[in-house]
Write an enzyme that holds these catalytic residues in place. Structure first.
Site, PDB file in Angstrom:
ATOM      1  CB  SER B 147      -0.949  -0.063   1.201  1.00 39.81           C
ATOM      2  OG  SER B 147      -1.998   0.863   1.059  1.00 39.81           O
ATOM      3  CG  ASP B 223      -7.349  -3.355  -1.770  1.00 40.57           C
ATOM      4  OD1 ASP B 223      -7.911  -2.411  -1.175  1.00 40.57           O
ATOM      5  OD2 ASP B 223      -6.132  -3.551  -1.728  1.00 40.57           O
ATOM      6  CG  HIS B 256      -5.526  -2.721   1.407  1.00 40.04           C
ATOM      7  ND1 HIS B 256      -4.909  -2.569   0.187  1.00 40.04           N
ATOM      8  CD2 HIS B 256      -4.942  -1.798   2.228  1.00 40.04           C
ATOM      9  CE1 HIS B 256      -3.998  -1.601   0.269  1.00 40.04           C
ATOM     10  NE2 HIS B 256      -3.991  -1.125   1.498  1.00 40.04           N
TER      11      HIS B 256
END
Lengths: 278, 278
Positions: B147, B223, B256
């Site tokens: 991320s 996600d 995620h």
């Protein structure tokens, strides 16, 4: 049963669930990993019992069991370690008693006997829920755990050898009746008559004639609880005297943490998968 | 450097350390896994940069990197994601800015420019410390992250391709200049002149001529940040236009979380190990 969360992992689903437990008279939370093979039919169930202070979450986050559970097609159930909630009696500053420290027994002493019934919860109520809600082949079950949860796995397997194809433990409390961190808890949960404690002590159960086909135990040599709290040699002696094969691996330099557990998780899952496949 | 903790794991040592950082003008904590092969000589170094809200600990607990790092002989360094401490300016209720959200850049705007210098920290100060304190072969380095940390890995590799043999990312923020959760942070850290932001944006860096031999990216299709925050297709387009091979794996049903990251950790470590071995 209420779904708290689900996430795809290693091709399967790691979920967290809660339900109103009759045995513990409170809401209980648990984690279940369902492997990808469950699409094609029921999968064997491996029970992992956690140690003092833990919830369902510690092993879910740090146990590293999903890769091989997904490869071998194993459902992994990770219960909490005690009842919890505002109505549950607890000793807030004592990590060895009360919430997080259910010791997988059915308390007989007030005020604990209302909620602290983890033995019934793990052996009756939660299996019934798992059988109902998940694609589980309950004819193929295995059990393992860590520390207090290793004690839970050994004692539960010894008392119900027909239910489990295999049993193993990481750094189990082998003799909770006499270990410093569990004697006071046993007294509060079970009363002062130590005869009643023997049903929740792996060595005493073996002395009293209970049997299981074989055990696998891994124990770190640098575990700070080794000498007073764990003492795997007591289990070794009892197994030798009873003719129970025990594969006891002393692991040089390893401590009591999930850094140790995750290192040998693969070995334990292989042990269970081989025996569940028979 | 101060040792906070060490534990044996997978034959190596997982440690947590802290030091007084000059770049960030505060104490910084980081995790290092040293594999068993380090007994026989220096090992290559893999940098893992974490995402928003994380410290060094999240991937250490949940990333499942030690098994293969121990097999391949990789040192894995997991830094914190920002400066921290009472003297560090922060927005307590904003998880997308301040502590836990350093974005791997050197802030130029007061009051953030004193501490928020994660780019210098990751590219200069911490590597020097690792080289000094650990059995590290600094001629063989790789970098990856998740991320915000995927953004960090991509941008740092693009600006210093000689330092790294390989780079990969889990669900990276590919275009932080325009993503909703990073634009406000960039403005506060770097000012309103967007020309200065391009040095910290993977797509802009590629547009501006920076190159890296190849990238590996895994991205979950479930996600929740995919559409607004991550947008791997923008990286894909930029790489195609620039002739940079990008292996972009869209992973059906993954979110995620570390349940996603740990699933594909092995693939990424293999990717790096192969390239570090050359």
């Amino acid at each position: 049963m209420k779904t708290i969360s689900t996430a795809k992992s290693h091709g399967g689903v790691q979920g967290v669930y809660s339900h109103a437990s009759e045995a513990c008279a409170c809401d209980m939370t648990f984690a279940v990993f369902v492997p990808p093979q469950a699409k094609d039919g029921p999968c064997p169930v491996v029970w992992y019992l956690s140690g003092l202070t833990c919830t369902h979450q510690n092993v879910m986050d740090k146990g590293e069991y999903r890769r091989l559970a997904a490869e071998f097609g194993l459902i992994v159930v990770c219960p909490d370690t005690s009842p919890r909630g505002e109505s549950v009696p607890d000793e807030k500053d004592n990590w060895q008693f009360g919430c997080g420290a259910g010791f997988y027994l059915d308390a007989t002493q007030a005020p604990f006997s209302t909620n602290y019934r983890m033995y019934s919860y793990i052996t009756e109520e939660l299996p019934a829920l798992i059988a109902k809600e998940f694609p589980a082949d309950m004819t193929r079950q295995a059990i393992f755990g860590h520390s207090m949860g290793g004690h839970g796995a050994l004692t539960i397997a010894l008392k119900d050898p027909e239910r489990f194809k295999s049993c193993s433990a990481f750094a189990p409390i082998t003799r909770p009746m006499v270990a410093g961190w569990s004697r006071p808890a046993f007294e509060k949960y079970l009363g002062t008559d130590e005869a009643a404690w023997r049903a929740y002590d792996a060595v005493a159960l073996i002395e009293d004639g209970k049997r299981f086909p074989e055990f696998l135990v891994d124990q770190g040599s640098a575990d700070g609880f080794l000498e007073d709290g764990l003492r795997p040699w007591l289990l070794d002696e009892a197994c030798k005297a009873a003719g129970i094969p025990l594969k006891l691996n002393m692991r040089e330099g390893y401590d009591h943490s999930y850094f140790f557990i995750s290192t040998f998780m693969d070995d334990h899952l292989r042990w269970h998968a081989e025996r569940l496949a028979k």
